[in-house]
Design an enzyme around this catalytic site. Sequence first.
Site, short mmCIF file in Angstrom:
data_model
loop_
_atom_site.label_atom_id
_atom_site.label_comp_id
_atom_site.label_asym_id
_atom_site.label_seq_id
_atom_site.Cartn_x
_atom_site.Cartn_y
_atom_site.Cartn_z
N SER A 192 5.98 7.88 9.53
CA SER A 192 6.17 8.72 10.72
C SER A 192 6.09 7.89 12.01
O SER A 192 5.47 6.84 12.05
CB SER A 192 5.11 9.81 10.74
OG SER A 192 3.83 9.21 10.84
N GLU A 217 11.02 16.52 14.50
CA GLU A 217 11.53 16.26 13.14
C GLU A 217 10.96 17.33 12.22
O GLU A 217 9.76 17.59 12.22
CB GLU A 217 11.05 14.87 12.67
CG GLU A 217 11.54 14.52 11.28
CD GLU A 217 11.03 13.17 10.79
OE1 GLU A 217 9.88 12.81 11.11
OE2 GLU A 217 11.78 12.48 10.09
N GLU A 269 10.02 1.34 10.54
CA GLU A 269 11.12 2.26 10.20
C GLU A 269 10.53 3.66 10.23
O GLU A 269 9.75 4.03 9.35
CB GLU A 269 11.67 1.93 8.80
CG GLU A 269 12.29 0.56 8.68
CD GLU A 269 13.64 0.45 9.39
OE1 GLU A 269 14.16 1.48 9.87
OE2 GLU A 269 14.17 -0.67 9.45
N LEU A 270 10.91 4.46 11.23
CA LEU A 270 10.13 5.66 11.54
C LEU A 270 10.95 6.94 11.39
O LEU A 270 11.96 6.95 10.71
CB LEU A 270 9.56 5.50 12.96
CG LEU A 270 8.84 4.15 13.18
CD1 LEU A 270 8.36 4.00 14.61
CD2 LEU A 270 7.69 3.98 12.20
N CYS A 297 14.29 10.86 6.07
CA CYS A 297 14.31 10.46 7.48
C CYS A 297 15.69 10.66 8.11
O CYS A 297 15.80 10.88 9.31
CB CYS A 297 13.88 9.01 7.62
SG CYS A 297 14.87 7.87 6.61
N LYS A 349 0.85 -1.19 0.00
CA LYS A 349 0.00 0.00 0.00
C LYS A 349 0.89 1.24 0.00
O LYS A 349 1.37 1.69 1.03
CB LYS A 349 -0.93 0.05 1.21
CG LYS A 349 -2.00 1.13 1.02
CD LYS A 349 -2.40 1.84 2.26
CE LYS A 349 -1.39 2.78 2.82
NZ LYS A 349 -1.08 3.98 1.99
P1 NAD Z 1 3.06 8.80 7.34
O1 NAD Z 1 3.30 8.04 8.58
O2 NAD Z 1 2.06 9.91 7.36
O3 NAD Z 1 2.60 7.83 6.15
C1 NAD Z 1 3.33 6.67 5.81
C2 NAD Z 1 2.40 5.63 5.23
O4 NAD Z 1 1.48 5.22 6.24
C3 NAD Z 1 1.54 6.12 4.07
O5 NAD Z 1 1.42 5.07 3.14
C4 NAD Z 1 0.20 6.40 4.73
O6 NAD Z 1 -0.89 6.33 3.85
C5 NAD Z 1 0.15 5.27 5.74
N1 NAD Z 1 -0.75 5.49 6.89
C6 NAD Z 1 -1.15 6.67 7.42
N2 NAD Z 1 -1.95 6.43 8.50
C7 NAD Z 1 -2.02 5.08 8.65
C8 NAD Z 1 -2.65 4.23 9.59
N3 NAD Z 1 -3.38 4.72 10.58
N4 NAD Z 1 -2.49 2.88 9.46
C9 NAD Z 1 -1.72 2.38 8.48
N5 NAD Z 1 -1.10 3.14 7.55
C10 NAD Z 1 -1.25 4.49 7.63
O7 NAD Z 1 4.49 9.32 6.89
P2 NAD Z 1 4.85 10.38 5.77
O8 NAD Z 1 4.55 11.74 6.28
O9 NAD Z 1 4.28 9.99 4.48
O10 NAD Z 1 6.43 10.16 5.67
C11 NAD Z 1 7.32 10.92 6.37
C12 NAD Z 1 7.75 10.22 7.64
O11 NAD Z 1 8.32 8.96 7.33
C13 NAD Z 1 8.84 11.00 8.36
O12 NAD Z 1 8.62 10.94 9.74
C14 NAD Z 1 10.10 10.24 7.98
O13 NAD Z 1 11.18 10.41 8.87
C15 NAD Z 1 9.61 8.84 7.93
N6 NAD Z 1 10.49 8.01 7.11
C16 NAD Z 1 11.25 7.05 7.73
C17 NAD Z 1 12.13 6.28 7.00
C18 NAD Z 1 12.99 5.22 7.65
O14 NAD Z 1 13.53 4.38 6.94
N7 NAD Z 1 13.15 5.23 8.96
C19 NAD Z 1 12.23 6.48 5.61
C20 NAD Z 1 11.45 7.48 5.02
C21 NAD Z 1 10.57 8.23 5.79
#
Ligand code: NAD
Length: 486
Positions: free
Chosen positions: A232, A381, A253-254, A287, A178
């Site tokens: 996130s 962040e 991975e957050l 990230c 997804k």
């Molecule tokens: P996000 O958490 O808003 O979304 C990530 C994914 O989760 C999307 O596909 C979204 O549709 C889905 N999602 C949202 N709510 C959900 C729920 N309740 N249940 C299941 N899935 C859900 O993150 P974002 O804003 O798109 O991305 C940025 C964040 O990701 C930043 O915090 C960044 O640091 C982190 N990130 C971490 C890594 C890593 O490898 N540690 C890599 C890239 C980004």
Amino acid sequence: MPRLVDPTALHGKVFSQGWRAPAGGAAATTEPATGRALATVGTADASDIRAAARGAALAQPAWAATPAAERAAVLRRAAQLLEAHAPEVVSWLIREGGGVRGKAEYEVGAVADELWAAAALPGRPHGHLLPSQPGRHSVGRRIPLGVVGVISPWNVPLLLGMRAVAPALALGNAVVLKPDEQTPVSGGWVTARLFEEAGLPEGVLHVLPGDAGPGAALTSDPDVAMIAFTGSTAVGREVGRTTGRLLKRASLELGGNNALIVLDDADLDVAASAGAWASFFHSGQVCMAAGRHIVLESVAEAYTERLAKRAEQLTVGDPWTADVDLGPLISDGQLARVKRLVAETVAAGARVLTGGTHTGPFYRPTVLAGVTAAMPAFREEIFGPVAPVIVVADDDEAVAVANDTEYGLSAAVQSGSAERGLALAERLRTGLVHVNDQTVNDEAHIPFGGRGASGNGSRHGSENSWDEYTQWQWLTVRGTALPYPF
Ligand code: NAD
């Protein structure tokens, strides 16, 4: 050569037992630099996810039983197809995700590396022969989990999906991916088309873009054994709560709030270059971006001046029509977040040395001086092109300030002495740490992952995939069954 992704043929569709229109409907994916619609992509609802997970569960046993060499060949063909279609995929990454050409080209290369690394997995030993009772053949072996749900973000959409999809498939799992709703083509359709063309049997991979709703449905689906989530920390906690309650495996991975430490014996020109890259690459929407520049007092002014000068020289604009250093922020929400963090940090006493302005979605690279641990730009962040500079007295204070965060993804130290840099690096609480480098680094075979609020201890990267995407089983066989005492 025909295109990999034809938006007209795929209009409104998702990939789930072939291409089809989902119950959830369809939505336009737009170019963040211009707001223009690029394609109309199917969006999943909970019923689409349920059907996909069931289909994946039914297809998985035959895929797991497919000879290792055949599974590896599918992964290799996907890598070759990606390489052949690289210019097309690069253009989607630039236009849909807002990354500059260099970022998009890096991402395609890194995804190819992930596919080649995953292709090497099926042929590796996957267990060991154990001592046991006479006449009993005893084996510890790794077997697939079943269906792996992959939830990926928009910022590096193809790589962050593929780094889980490729090893999970290689090791005999079926996958439901997804991708984020902001990058359904580069994070979704492209992956689906690569594996469709590579000859992956129908039903083994399902790709259904959508928002939190289908994400939550995937997380709680009874046919899904594991969730590989990248995103996130706030959403990761929610995913972790659900997977914990349902006793599913979770790889989380957050977010990050990464420190770049500059010691007083560092080459300041090189350090400022590393610092600028770490905070401004992909407009800081990474990230591993450096969210805190922690600098020893005696070189703080000279370092900050150099960093600000580099920031001023960077160009920001539409990466599709101009050769710029930074593209747009992905959304109005992300722009509002960056503006709030800068405004609140300035109100708390920090100074803007350069930047702090934007034209539409194009935010200028920004350097904030006089930042302290109490300020929002230190604590949160940022996910934007902002470099907060914090001054410290000595190495001990640098370590204490760097570790003063719940996050623990990446860190870097710049020093003229590798020994001093290493001594300091060993005291940092992160999953990734670099001496005389910057914080944004990844390779397909390294143990990638964070500590604390940056992750739950999962690690991406070829050999580590065995721990993530398989489970141990003890198997014994006797030629003849023996009677027990009663
Ligand atoms: P996000 O958490 O808003 O979304 C990530 C994914 O989760 C999307 O596909 C979204 O549709 C889905 N999602 C949202 N709510 C959900 C729920 N309740 N249940 C299941 N899935 C859900 O993150 P974002 O804003 O798109 O991305 C940025 C964040 O990701 C930043 O915090 C960044 O640091 C982190 N990130 C971490 C890594 C890593 O490898 N540690 C890599 C890239 C980004």
